[in-house]
Design a protein around this motif. Sequence first.
Motif, short mmCIF file in Angstrom:
data_model
loop_
_atom_site.label_atom_id
_atom_site.label_comp_id
_atom_site.label_asym_id
_atom_site.label_seq_id
_atom_site.Cartn_x
_atom_site.Cartn_y
_atom_site.Cartn_z
N LEU A 55 -5.27 56.17 118.68
CA LEU A 55 -6.11 55.24 119.42
C LEU A 55 -5.99 55.51 120.90
N ALA A 56 -7.10 55.40 121.60
CA ALA A 56 -7.12 55.55 123.06
C ALA A 56 -8.03 54.47 123.62
N THR A 57 -7.74 54.05 124.83
CA THR A 57 -8.54 52.99 125.46
C THR A 57 -9.55 53.59 126.43
N THR A 58 -10.71 52.96 126.48
CA THR A 58 -11.76 53.35 127.40
C THR A 58 -12.54 52.09 127.76
N SER A 59 -13.62 52.26 128.47
CA SER A 59 -14.42 51.11 128.89
C SER A 59 -15.90 51.47 128.82
N PRO A 60 -16.74 50.53 128.38
CA PRO A 60 -18.18 50.80 128.41
C PRO A 60 -18.70 50.99 129.83
N LEU A 61 -17.97 50.46 130.83
CA LEU A 61 -18.41 50.61 132.21
C LEU A 61 -18.32 52.06 132.68
N THR A 62 -17.51 52.87 132.00
CA THR A 62 -17.37 54.27 132.38
C THR A 62 -18.66 55.03 132.12
N ARG A 63 -19.25 54.78 130.96
CA ARG A 63 -20.45 55.55 130.58
C ARG A 63 -21.73 54.75 130.79
N MET A 64 -21.61 53.47 130.99
CA MET A 64 -22.79 52.63 131.24
C MET A 64 -22.56 51.79 132.49
N PRO A 65 -22.56 52.41 133.67
CA PRO A 65 -22.26 51.68 134.90
C PRO A 65 -23.24 50.57 135.21
N SER A 340 -23.53 54.06 124.43
CA SER A 340 -24.95 53.72 124.37
C SER A 340 -25.11 52.21 124.28
N ALA A 341 -26.33 51.74 124.55
CA ALA A 341 -26.60 50.31 124.53
C ALA A 341 -26.40 49.71 123.15
N LEU A 342 -26.46 50.54 122.09
CA LEU A 342 -26.26 50.02 120.74
C LEU A 342 -24.84 49.52 120.52
N TRP A 343 -23.91 50.00 121.34
CA TRP A 343 -22.52 49.56 121.21
C TRP A 343 -22.39 48.08 121.54
N ILE A 344 -23.23 47.58 122.44
CA ILE A 344 -23.09 46.21 122.93
C ILE A 344 -23.30 45.17 121.83
N PRO A 345 -24.45 45.18 121.09
CA PRO A 345 -24.58 44.18 120.02
C PRO A 345 -23.55 44.35 118.93
N ALA A 346 -23.14 45.60 118.67
CA ALA A 346 -22.10 45.82 117.66
C ALA A 346 -20.79 45.17 118.11
#
Length: 406
Positions: A55-65, A340-346
């Motif tokens: 497991l690794a941590t990341t942020s949606p803000l990295t790829r979707m500023p 991608s934006a699809l990650w948000i509702p998921a």
Amino acid sequence: MRSLRARWSAVADRVEAGTPADRDRSVDALRALAILGVVLGHWLVTAMTSSEGSLATTSPLTRMPWLAPVSWVFQTLAVFFFVGGLVAARGHASAREQGVPYGAWVGRRLARLFRPVAAVLALWTVAAAGMLLGGAAWDTVQALVRLVLSPLWFLLVFAVLTAATPPAVRLHPVWPAAVVAAVDVWRFGLGGPEWVGWVNVAAGWLVPYTLGAAWARGRLDRRGPALALLAGGAAATAVLVVWGGYPASMVGVPGAAVSNLNPPTSAAVAFGLAQCGLALLLRQPLARAMARPRVWAAVALLNLSAMTVFLWHQTAMMVVTALGLTSPVDLPGLHTAPDSALWIPARLLWLPVFAAVLAVCLAAFHAYERGGRGGPGRNDSATASARSVGGIRPVGTARRQGASRV
């Protein structure tokens, strides 16, 4: 369903009966909103991806500023320090009037902060050792432990400011704000060392804390100061982001050259001033909402468990993520990369699951926040409140000892 509603109505009635008429419920509502903002913000902007069992941590803000405005809603730490300064200033003044020594006063407040920390550290020490002995990848264990420990910086800063309440109540917020600005000029304008930025960890959060102390003295009771804070803070934030080169996100973004939060920058301080102004303007609407017994009961109970919620919300997210690894495929919004934006509702669909696991953690570890049924905090007013809500004490006793301190 009807039985659940009836039970909740009964609990709400008991909390309502045990709350003094002069209780400023809007303050409790602001503190609850601040805690919820931090929890939901972490759940939304912290993503854990799996790769070959690690497991690794990341942020949606990295790829979707373009999601940066989400951080404006959920980065509510300034409001928590603002309310904390108000409550500490009032509490210290009351303690002095009653002849309570400073050491006894600050000792009780710090005990409430750090009692539940021991349970988190003990469990995760055992869990981390077990994972390593079981063959878990070091990077996975490190990522998990980092997420658990990251909220503790907040408690350390809050504890230092709480201990410094006597001088802080006499400090004008402009002075720590000037320190933050000077440090930023040194770091970003004059090429100073990065380590000097850590001065802002104390100075940056001292700004809303001293504002809370000013609120306790009645300096912010009128509408004018609130509007000035909101408008001035928002304008300063816009100038610093658009022309000053500060990031638009008010939380840290992995890989970014500059973080507004770690350590706090002038942009974060300005944004916090706007939040404090908005909080003051929301007091009357919140007070009207808190007049509804069911709403007030939810806020009162959340305040009783604030530190437990704060300390265990990351664990709840990680438990769900770890259990999801048993699935033969990566679960959208849980293990998949937020690219991608699809990650948000998921991701939004997982929030109720995180909340359910957090409720289990709350049931298991809330006793540590109040010293346990037989522990050192068994007679404090907050514990009496919890028991009165639970129906252990009669309503008459709750009125004298109960929800007056929630």
